[in-house]
Design an enzyme around this catalytic site. Structure first.
Site, PDB file in Angstrom:
ATOM      1  N   PHE A 141       0.833  -1.213   0.000  1.00 24.32           N
ATOM      2  CA  PHE A 141       0.000   0.000   0.000  1.00 24.32           C
ATOM      3  C   PHE A 141       0.870   1.266   0.000  1.00 24.32           C
ATOM      4  O   PHE A 141       0.830   2.072  -0.945  1.00 24.32           O
ATOM      5  CB  PHE A 141      -0.927  -0.085   1.221  1.00 24.32           C
ATOM      6  N   GLY A 154       2.274  -7.956  -0.201  1.00 25.74           N
ATOM      7  CA  GLY A 154       2.220  -6.990  -1.311  1.00 25.74           C
ATOM      8  C   GLY A 154       1.483  -7.578  -2.504  1.00 25.74           C
ATOM      9  O   GLY A 154       1.212  -8.781  -2.548  1.00 25.74           O
ATOM     10  N   TYR A 161       5.253  -7.348  16.053  1.00 24.32           N
ATOM     11  CA  TYR A 161       5.353  -6.148  15.201  1.00 24.32           C
ATOM     12  C   TYR A 161       5.977  -4.994  15.985  1.00 24.32           C
ATOM     13  O   TYR A 161       6.942  -4.381  15.560  1.00 24.32           O
ATOM     14  CB  TYR A 161       3.956  -5.780  14.721  1.00 24.32           C
TER      15      TYR A 161
END
Ligand code: UDP
Length: 313
Positions: free
Chosen positions: A11, A36, A145
């Site tokens: 994005f 992706g 993350y």
């Protein structure tokens, strides 16, 4: 400039490619396509200033020729993506950062790392200034993350201080717009998809948790200015207009004109474990050092995003 953009088919990576090409630079895009999508950069094939290399940047990167900047944007970025790919997420934030910053050092290039508001965790300070150290659970599901991004920042500062690499750190707050994946699980595509298909909008918990949504074009402008600046410390880039998730659901219903209902749900999986209760950027620093502030309001940005998703359903 000749720039390397990792996560180029994602994005944000794909919008960055567009911006650098539009400014007359040469772009090498890299992506392993784990989250992706080549559709995001299909329009760039045939552009002689662009080339694409399918590669996982958690492995050693070999690239011929000079480089002026490396922008490391590769990473799963939505909670359900990093719950599904926890180890690749940790690798791309650690080994991927090491490889990309090592490449920048070898080429004498600037290095810009995509960091995140997740470094603040479930914040006890609202809004969050860059000086806030955060409140992160290292072993929770989001830890893969959050901690990888915190490690990325620490590694970036170490290379800056020890090796003199010219580095930038952008802390990106919730960003939305065309080229998000319809089913990436985040609240923006979820609610838009639900509204456009007449399904109930799934508000998690009581919907009183807050976020502050920025349109992608504002972020891209902020990143471009940051790279051109000489600011080595982290800079928040986000839209400070904070709303509850319930208000966000109402905004999506209004802009789509949908008759969908709002449904409160309690996911039983890990999606809302450690879900931050509030999030809002303090952008005083971005205003001061980059002369930047967001230009696109929620209704305008949502209208453009909805138009994009309409073409995909
Ligand atoms: N959320 C929601 N319904 C959904 C998806 C997300 O209520 O269908 C909530 C989620 O619990 C969180 C907020 O929306 O409080 C933003 O979630 P998102 O996954 O977009 O990103 P985050 O900001 O948590 O990284």
């Amino acid at each position: 400039m000749r720039v390397l953009i990792t996560g180029a088919a994602g994005f944000l990576g794909s919008h960055l490619c567009d911006r650098f090409l539009a400014e007359g630079h040469t772009v090498v895009g890299m992506d392993n396509l784990i989250t992706g999508n080549m559709d995001n950069i299909a329009h760039l094939f045939g552009n002689e200033n662009f080339n694409f290399i399918k590669h996982n940047v958690s492995n050693y990167i070999y690239l011929d020729g000079p480089l002026d900047a490396v922008l490391h944007f590769a990473s799963p970025a939505s909670p359900i993506d990093y719950l599904e790919h926890p180890i690749p997420t940790m690798k791309v934030g650690s080994l991927g950062t090491l490889n990309t910053i090592g490449l920048a050092k070898a080429k004498g290039a600037k290095f810009l790392i995509a960091s995140t508001s997740e470094v603040y965790g479930d914040p006890q300070v609202n809004p969050q200034p860059e000086t806030y150290w955060g409140h992160v659970n290292p072993i929770g599901p989001r830890g893969v993350y959050d901690e990888a991004k915190r490690f990325s920042e620490a590694m970036t500062m170490a290379y800056h201080r020890y090796h003199g690499v010219d580095t930038r750190i952008v802390r990106i707050f919730n960003t939305y717009g065309p080229r998000m994946r319809l089913h990436d699980g985040r609240v923006v595509p979820n609610f838009i998809y639900q509204a456009l298909t007449g399904q109930p909008l799934t508000v998690f918990g009581d919907g009183q948790q807050t976020r502050s949504f920025q349109f992608y074009s504002d972020l891209i402008e902020g990143i471009y200015r940051l790279l051109k600046s000489d600011e080595n410390d982290p800079v928040n880039i986000g839209n400070p207009s904070e709303i509850t998730i319930l208000q966000f659901a109402e905004a999506v219903l209004k802009v789509t004109g949908s008759k969908s209902e709002i449904q409160y749900v309690q996911p039983t999986d890990d999606r809302i474990t450690d879900d931050p209760k509030v999030r809002r950027p303090d952008i005083t620093k971005a205003k001061r050092v980059l002369n930047w502030e967001p230009q696109v309001n929620l209704e305008e940005g949502l209208a453009k995003t909805i138009e994009y998703f309409q073409g995909r359903i």
